[in-house]
Design a protein around this motif. Structure first.
Motif, PDB file in Angstrom:
ATOM      1  N   ILE A 186      62.157  95.712  32.099  1.00 45.96           N
ATOM      2  CA  ILE A 186      62.486  94.582  32.969  1.00 45.96           C
ATOM      3  C   ILE A 186      62.840  95.137  34.344  1.00 45.96           C
ATOM      4  O   ILE A 186      63.777  95.931  34.465  1.00 45.96           O
ATOM      5  CB  ILE A 186      63.690  93.776  32.413  1.00 45.96           C
ATOM      6  N   PRO A 187      62.100  94.763  35.390  1.00 51.20           N
ATOM      7  CA  PRO A 187      62.441  95.238  36.737  1.00 51.20           C
ATOM      8  C   PRO A 187      63.815  94.727  37.170  1.00 51.20           C
ATOM      9  O   PRO A 187      64.320  93.742  36.641  1.00 51.20           O
ATOM     10  CB  PRO A 187      61.350  94.644  37.624  1.00 51.20           C
ATOM     11  N   ARG A 188      64.411  95.403  38.146  1.00 51.46           N
ATOM     12  CA  ARG A 188      65.756  95.031  38.612  1.00 51.46           C
ATOM     13  C   ARG A 188      65.783  93.660  39.287  1.00 51.46           C
ATOM     14  O   ARG A 188      66.817  93.014  39.360  1.00 51.46           O
ATOM     15  CB  ARG A 188      66.318  96.106  39.538  1.00 51.46           C
ATOM     16  N   ASP A 189      64.634  93.209  39.819  1.00 53.34           N
ATOM     17  CA  ASP A 189      64.520  91.870  40.398  1.00 53.34           C
ATOM     18  C   ASP A 189      63.049  91.467  40.378  1.00 53.34           C
ATOM     19  O   ASP A 189      62.226  92.167  39.794  1.00 53.34           O
ATOM     20  CB  ASP A 189      65.124  91.803  41.814  1.00 53.34           C
ATOM     21  N   GLN A 211      43.217 119.635  28.073  1.00 59.41           N
ATOM     22  CA  GLN A 211      42.861 118.471  28.874  1.00 59.41           C
ATOM     23  C   GLN A 211      43.649 117.270  28.370  1.00 59.41           C
ATOM     24  O   GLN A 211      43.679 116.999  27.169  1.00 59.41           O
ATOM     25  CB  GLN A 211      41.359 118.183  28.761  1.00 59.41           C
ATOM     26  N   VAL A 212      44.274 116.551  29.288  1.00 56.68           N
ATOM     27  CA  VAL A 212      45.003 115.321  28.957  1.00 56.68           C
ATOM     28  C   VAL A 212      44.187 114.147  29.485  1.00 56.68           C
ATOM     29  O   VAL A 212      43.941 114.040  30.691  1.00 56.68           O
ATOM     30  CB  VAL A 212      46.420 115.313  29.583  1.00 56.68           C
ATOM     31  N   VAL A 213      43.756 113.272  28.578  1.00 59.01           N
ATOM     32  CA  VAL A 213      42.938 112.109  28.913  1.00 59.01           C
ATOM     33  C   VAL A 213      43.766 110.859  28.611  1.00 59.01           C
ATOM     34  O   VAL A 213      44.380 110.762  27.548  1.00 59.01           O
ATOM     35  CB  VAL A 213      41.643 112.089  28.064  1.00 59.01           C
ATOM     36  N   VAL A 214      43.787 109.903  29.544  1.00 58.81           N
ATOM     37  CA  VAL A 214      44.562 108.680  29.344  1.00 58.81           C
ATOM     38  C   VAL A 214      43.679 107.472  29.634  1.00 58.81           C
ATOM     39  O   VAL A 214      43.005 107.405  30.661  1.00 58.81           O
ATOM     40  CB  VAL A 214      45.814 108.632  30.256  1.00 58.81           C
ATOM     41  N   ASP A 215      43.709 106.515  28.708  1.00 59.42           N
ATOM     42  CA  ASP A 215      42.949 105.268  28.842  1.00 59.42           C
ATOM     43  C   ASP A 215      43.941 104.105  28.772  1.00 59.42           C
ATOM     44  O   ASP A 215      44.505 103.823  27.710  1.00 59.42           O
ATOM     45  CB  ASP A 215      41.912 105.173  27.725  1.00 59.42           C
ATOM     46  N   PHE A 216      44.158 103.453  29.906  1.00 59.60           N
ATOM     47  CA  PHE A 216      45.106 102.342  29.979  1.00 59.60           C
ATOM     48  C   PHE A 216      44.435 101.050  29.545  1.00 59.60           C
ATOM     49  O   PHE A 216      43.329 100.742  29.977  1.00 59.60           O
ATOM     50  CB  PHE A 216      45.629 102.176  31.410  1.00 59.60           C
ATOM     51  N   GLY A 217      45.120 100.295  28.701  1.00 63.66           N
ATOM     52  CA  GLY A 217      44.662  98.970  28.316  1.00 63.66           C
ATOM     53  C   GLY A 217      45.398  97.888  29.078  1.00 63.66           C
ATOM     54  O   GLY A 217      44.894  96.794  29.292  1.00 63.66           O
ATOM     55  N   GLN A 218      46.617  98.234  29.519  1.00 62.40           N
ATOM     56  CA  GLN A 218      47.471  97.272  30.218  1.00 62.40           C
ATOM     57  C   GLN A 218      48.441  98.050  31.096  1.00 62.40           C
ATOM     58  O   GLN A 218      48.960  99.090  30.696  1.00 62.40           O
ATOM     59  CB  GLN A 218      48.236  96.456  29.180  1.00 62.40           C
ATOM     60  N   PHE A 219      48.663  97.546  32.299  1.00 67.24           N
ATOM     61  CA  PHE A 219      49.632  98.160  33.198  1.00 67.24           C
ATOM     62  C   PHE A 219      49.909  97.203  34.346  1.00 67.24           C
ATOM     63  O   PHE A 219      49.464  97.401  35.462  1.00 67.24           O
ATOM     64  CB  PHE A 219      49.087  99.507  33.710  1.00 67.24           C
ATOM     65  N   GLU A 220      50.631  96.113  34.022  1.00 71.21           N
ATOM     66  CA  GLU A 220      50.922  95.102  35.029  1.00 71.21           C
ATOM     67  C   GLU A 220      52.141  94.280  34.633  1.00 71.21           C
ATOM     68  O   GLU A 220      52.619  94.370  33.506  1.00 71.21           O
ATOM     69  CB  GLU A 220      49.714  94.179  35.244  1.00 71.21           C
ATOM     70  N   ARG A 221      52.625  93.480  35.589  1.00 71.15           N
ATOM     71  CA  ARG A 221      53.746  92.576  35.329  1.00 71.15           C
ATOM     72  C   ARG A 221      53.267  91.462  34.402  1.00 71.15           C
ATOM     73  O   ARG A 221      52.176  90.933  34.565  1.00 71.15           O
ATOM     74  CB  ARG A 221      54.274  92.004  36.641  1.00 71.15           C
ATOM     75  N   ALA A 266      59.363  99.818  38.396  1.00 73.63           N
ATOM     76  CA  ALA A 266      59.348  99.747  36.929  1.00 73.63           C
ATOM     77  C   ALA A 266      58.079 100.402  36.372  1.00 73.63           C
ATOM     78  O   ALA A 266      58.124 101.090  35.343  1.00 73.63           O
ATOM     79  CB  ALA A 266      59.446  98.290  36.470  1.00 73.63           C
ATOM     80  N   MET A 267      56.959 100.214  37.043  1.00 76.32           N
ATOM     81  CA  MET A 267      55.721 100.859  36.612  1.00 76.32           C
ATOM     82  C   MET A 267      55.863 102.382  36.677  1.00 76.32           C
ATOM     83  O   MET A 267      55.389 103.096  35.801  1.00 76.32           O
ATOM     84  CB  MET A 267      54.553 100.382  37.485  1.00 76.32           C
ATOM     85  N   SER A 268      56.544 102.870  37.710  1.00 77.25           N
ATOM     86  CA  SER A 268      56.778 104.314  37.845  1.00 77.25           C
ATOM     87  C   SER A 268      57.645 104.834  36.704  1.00 77.25           C
ATOM     88  O   SER A 268      57.405 105.930  36.180  1.00 77.25           O
ATOM     89  CB  SER A 268      57.431 104.619  39.195  1.00 77.25           C
ATOM     90  N   ILE A 269      58.643 104.054  36.314  1.00 78.66           N
ATOM     91  CA  ILE A 269      59.500 104.441  35.187  1.00 78.66           C
ATOM     92  C   ILE A 269      58.671 104.528  33.906  1.00 78.66           C
ATOM     93  O   ILE A 269      58.816 105.469  33.111  1.00 78.66           O
ATOM     94  CB  ILE A 269      60.677 103.458  35.026  1.00 78.66           C
ATOM     95  N   LEU A 270      57.769 103.572  33.709  1.00 78.78           N
ATOM     96  CA  LEU A 270      56.909 103.603  32.524  1.00 78.78           C
ATOM     97  C   LEU A 270      55.998 104.833  32.531  1.00 78.78           C
ATOM     98  O   LEU A 270      55.760 105.432  31.484  1.00 78.78           O
ATOM     99  CB  LEU A 270      56.080 102.320  32.426  1.00 78.78           C
ATOM    100  N   SER A 295      58.618  90.929  32.657  1.00 74.33           N
ATOM    101  CA  SER A 295      58.674  92.356  32.318  1.00 74.33           C
ATOM    102  C   SER A 295      57.406  93.044  32.835  1.00 74.33           C
ATOM    103  O   SER A 295      56.430  92.402  33.179  1.00 74.33           O
ATOM    104  CB  SER A 295      58.796  92.539  30.812  1.00 74.33           C
ATOM    105  N   VAL A 296      57.449  94.354  32.873  1.00 73.00           N
ATOM    106  CA  VAL A 296      56.268  95.138  33.210  1.00 73.00           C
ATOM    107  C   VAL A 296      55.854  95.863  31.933  1.00 73.00           C
ATOM    108  O   VAL A 296      56.682  96.496  31.275  1.00 73.00           O
ATOM    109  CB  VAL A 296      56.561  96.152  34.335  1.00 73.00           C
ATOM    110  N   GLY A 297      54.590  95.747  31.564  1.00 71.89           N
ATOM    111  CA  GLY A 297      54.115  96.339  30.330  1.00 71.89           C
ATOM    112  C   GLY A 297      53.065  97.406  30.554  1.00 71.89           C
ATOM    113  O   GLY A 297      52.274  97.324  31.492  1.00 71.89           O
ATOM    114  N   MET A 298      53.092  98.408  29.685  1.00 72.17           N
ATOM    115  CA  MET A 298      52.072  99.449  29.683  1.00 72.17           C
ATOM    116  C   MET A 298      51.605  99.650  28.250  1.00 72.17           C
ATOM    117  O   MET A 298      52.413  99.756  27.335  1.00 72.17           O
ATOM    118  CB  MET A 298      52.617 100.776  30.213  1.00 72.17           C
TER     119      MET A 298
END
Length: 190
Positions: A160-163, A117-127, A172-176, A132-135
Motif C-alpha cells: 500500500i503506497p503512503r498516499d 543469467q537472471v531472467v525476469v518475466d513480469f505479468g503485473q506491475f501497476e497500481r 511502492a513499485m521500487s520497494i517491490l 495497492s501496488v501489485g507485482m
C-alpha cells in the motif's frame, strides 16, 4: 458584435488556463547492503532479458481501475523505457546484495564471461483498483554455459503506497523491486 464578444471570450479562456505539464518518474534502487554471508567476488552475473506486458510497454504510467480496465495516465510518464529502468534497478539491487565479480546487462556477448543469467518475466506491475501496488513475476537463474535452469520461481507481492500520488505509487513499485531482489538473492546464495 456578437462574434467579437465570442472571440474575445474564447481567447480570454485560453489565456487563463495553464497547460498541464508532463511529469516524469523513475524507479529507484534501495539502500539494502549485502548480509554478512554474501559472497564477495562471486561469478559474473548477467541480468536480462526483462519482459513486461505490452500494456505496460509505453511512456505513460498505467493503473487499473478494475480487473478489466486500465487507465493510461497521459501526463505521468516514465523517464526511460520501463523494462530498462527495471533492469537498471535490479542490477543495482543485486550488486549490493551479492557483490558478484561483475554484472552484465542483456544482451551481452560470449566474451563477457557471464556464468549466471537472471531472467525476469513480469505479468503485473501497476497500481490496483484498491489502491495497492501489485507485482507478479516469474524469474529464473540459468547456468549460461549449459542453458540449465538452476532455479525457477514465482514472485507475487503487494504494497500500500503512503498516499494516492503517482510519486508514492512509483516509490511502492521500487520497494517491490527490492523485495524481488531479496527473493533472487536468497535463491542465488542457496
Amino acid at each position: 458584435m456578437a462574434g467579437i464578444v465570442l472571440a474575445l471570450s474564447v481567447g480570454g479562456l485560453g489565456a487563463c488556463s495553464a497547460p498541464v505539464q508532463e511529469r516524469y518518474f523513475m524507479l529507484s534502487p534501495d539502500e539494502v547492503n549485502a548480509p554478512s554471508e554474501a559472497t564477495t567476488g562471486a561469478a559474473v552475473m548477467g541480468i536480462g532479458p526483462i519482459a513486461i506486458p505490452s500494456h505496460l510497454d509505453r511512456t505513460q504510467l498505467v493503473t487499473r481501475s478494475s480487473d478489466n480496465r486500465l487507465i493510461i495516465n497521459q501526463f505521468d510518464r516514465w523517464a526511460e523505457p520501463l523494462d530498462e529502468n527495471i533492469q537498471r534497478v535490479l542490477i543495482e539491487n543485486l550488486d549490493r546484495r551479492l557483490h558478484p565479480q561483475r554484472i552484465e546487462t542483456f544482451p551481452w556477448n560470449s566474451r563477457d564471461g557471464v556464468v549466471w543469467q537472471v531472467v525476469v518475466d513480469f505479468g503485473q506491475f501497476e497500481r490496483q483498483p484498491d489502491g495497492s501496488v501489485g507485482m507478479a513475476a516469474r524469474w529464473k537463474i540459468v547456468n549460461f554455459a549449459s542453458g540449465e535452469i538452476v532455479v525457477s520461481e514465482r514472485f507475487s507481492d503487494t504494497i500500500i503506497p503512503r498516499d494516492t500520488t503517482t510519486e508514492a505509487t512509483v516509490a511502492a513499485m521500487s520497494i517491490l523491486l527490492g523485495r524481488l531482489s531479496d527473493s533472487i538473492s536468497a535463491a542465488y546464495r542457496r
